[in-house]
Scaffold this motif. Structure first.
Motif, short mmCIF file in Angstrom:
data_model
loop_
_atom_site.label_atom_id
_atom_site.label_comp_id
_atom_site.label_asym_id
_atom_site.label_seq_id
_atom_site.Cartn_x
_atom_site.Cartn_y
_atom_site.Cartn_z
N UNK A 7 2.28 -7.33 10.69
CA UNK A 7 1.44 -6.35 9.98
C UNK A 7 2.22 -5.09 9.67
N UNK A 8 1.94 -4.53 8.52
CA UNK A 8 2.65 -3.33 8.10
C UNK A 8 2.21 -2.15 8.95
N UNK A 9 3.16 -1.52 9.58
CA UNK A 9 2.82 -0.33 10.37
C UNK A 9 2.52 0.82 9.44
N UNK A 10 1.41 1.50 9.70
CA UNK A 10 1.04 2.63 8.85
C UNK A 10 1.83 3.85 9.26
N UNK A 11 2.69 4.35 8.37
CA UNK A 11 3.50 5.53 8.70
C UNK A 11 2.67 6.78 8.68
N UNK A 36 12.17 4.79 -3.41
CA UNK A 36 12.19 3.33 -3.46
C UNK A 36 11.47 2.75 -2.24
N UNK A 37 11.74 3.31 -1.08
CA UNK A 37 11.11 2.81 0.14
C UNK A 37 9.60 3.04 0.11
N UNK A 38 9.20 4.20 -0.43
CA UNK A 38 7.78 4.49 -0.52
C UNK A 38 7.09 3.53 -1.49
N UNK A 39 7.74 3.28 -2.62
CA UNK A 39 7.18 2.34 -3.59
C UNK A 39 7.03 0.95 -2.98
N UNK A 40 8.06 0.51 -2.25
CA UNK A 40 8.02 -0.81 -1.63
C UNK A 40 6.90 -0.89 -0.59
N UNK A 41 6.72 0.20 0.15
CA UNK A 41 5.66 0.24 1.15
C UNK A 41 4.29 0.11 0.49
N UNK A 42 4.12 0.76 -0.65
CA UNK A 42 2.86 0.68 -1.38
C UNK A 42 2.61 -0.75 -1.86
N UNK A 43 3.64 -1.37 -2.44
CA UNK A 43 3.49 -2.73 -2.96
C UNK A 43 3.19 -3.70 -1.83
N UNK A 64 -3.55 3.29 -0.61
CA UNK A 64 -2.89 4.54 -0.23
C UNK A 64 -2.98 4.77 1.27
N UNK A 65 -4.16 4.53 1.83
CA UNK A 65 -4.33 4.73 3.27
C UNK A 65 -3.45 3.78 4.07
N UNK A 66 -3.41 2.54 3.66
CA UNK A 66 -2.61 1.55 4.39
C UNK A 66 -1.11 1.86 4.28
N UNK A 67 -0.69 2.35 3.13
CA UNK A 67 0.72 2.67 2.92
C UNK A 67 1.10 4.03 3.50
N UNK A 68 0.10 4.84 3.88
CA UNK A 68 0.39 6.15 4.45
C UNK A 68 0.84 7.17 3.44
N UNK A 69 0.29 7.11 2.22
CA UNK A 69 0.64 8.09 1.20
C UNK A 69 -0.65 8.70 0.65
N UNK A 70 -0.49 9.84 0.01
CA UNK A 70 -1.64 10.48 -0.63
C UNK A 70 -2.06 9.67 -1.85
N UNK A 71 -3.34 9.73 -2.17
CA UNK A 71 -3.84 9.01 -3.33
C UNK A 71 -3.12 9.47 -4.60
N UNK A 72 -2.86 10.77 -4.71
CA UNK A 72 -2.14 11.28 -5.88
C UNK A 72 -0.73 10.72 -5.97
N UNK A 73 -0.08 10.56 -4.81
CA UNK A 73 1.26 9.97 -4.80
C UNK A 73 1.19 8.54 -5.30
N UNK A 90 5.70 -8.93 -9.43
CA UNK A 90 7.15 -8.81 -9.48
C UNK A 90 7.79 -9.05 -8.12
N UNK A 91 7.17 -8.54 -7.06
CA UNK A 91 7.73 -8.76 -5.72
C UNK A 91 7.67 -10.23 -5.32
N UNK A 92 6.59 -10.92 -5.70
CA UNK A 92 6.51 -12.34 -5.37
C UNK A 92 7.61 -13.13 -6.08
#
Length: 216
Positions: A7-11, A36-43, A64-73, A90-92
């Motif tokens: 499971x993805x750890x929520x930063x 790049x890392x933030x984008x990958x975490x979101x995907x 956004x919550x699961x990826x640990x970023x703001x909704x605006x981000x 694309x990731x698949x």
């Protein structure tokens, strides 16, 4: 196509999206790597949600919550939910291409190599049917261009015709590989609807590949 992951750890949350604009001693390259890392975490967060509840589970706020970023981000990276779906697609494909690079198809005929790729992709997607359904439905209902068709066509050309690229392929070769890709998507959709078994899909893909790509 996705291999099982923990499971993805929520930063730590980025409530104001401030990480995006902070200066670092590494300058532009560090910021780019961080983005790049933030984008990958979101995907990855979006894919994880889709694998459990389909497209409906990919709510932007939840991602956004699961990826640990703001909704605006999140919206800066992906202006719409469909843009996010495209990124997951694309990731698949990235995962499939990595698998092909590690273990290239060994069949002696173009059709055999194409079938190997498509059935490998089928097995991967069927490990997460909710995600597969989300991706296939997004292709059919997409309001934006997705990379899926072109990239699958390019992959089939490379494995079937000894490294042939889209740029060097003739219009006929592109049409043949694209047609086989379309057949596979339709058969996969029928399987997700419970109208095809894996064995039936393989038989139909075998037949289509034999007709379409053996002369590439």
């Amino acid at each position: 196509m996705r291999t099982p992951q923990a499971p993805i750890a929520t930063p730590p949350s980025d409530p104001k999206g401030t990480v995006e604009s902070q200066s670092t001693s590494g300058g532009h390259s560090v910021r780019t790597r961080s983005q790049h890392q933030r984008r990958k975490r979101i995907v990855q967060a979006a894919a994880a949600l889709a694998s459990r509840g389909g497209v409906e589970a990919m709510q932007m706020r939840t991602v956004a919550e699961r990826a640990g970023v703001a909704l605006g981000t999140l919206y800066r990276y992906f202006p719409s939910k469909m843009d996010l779906v495209v990124a997951v697609v694309g990731e698949e494909i990235d995962l499939l291409e990595s698998s092909i690079e590690r273990r290239p198809p060994s069949a002696s005929t173009p059709a055999g190599r194409a079938v190997d790729v498509l059935m490998r992709a089928t097995r991967g997607l069927m490990r997460e049917p909710e995600l597969a359904d989300a991706l296939i439905r997004s292709l059919i209902m997409a309001e934006v261009d997705t990379p899926f068709g072109e990239r699958m066509t390019g992959l089939l050309l490379r494995v079937s015709a000894d490294g042939l690229t889209r740029e060097r392929a003739t219009e006929v070769q592109l049409d043949l590989a694209g047609s086989l890709s379309s057949v596979w998507v339709q058969e996969l959709l029928e399987m997700l609807r419970g109208r095809r078994t894996y064995e039936q899909i393989q038989r139909r893909i075998d037949l289509a590949a034999d007709r379409l790509v053996n002369d590439l």
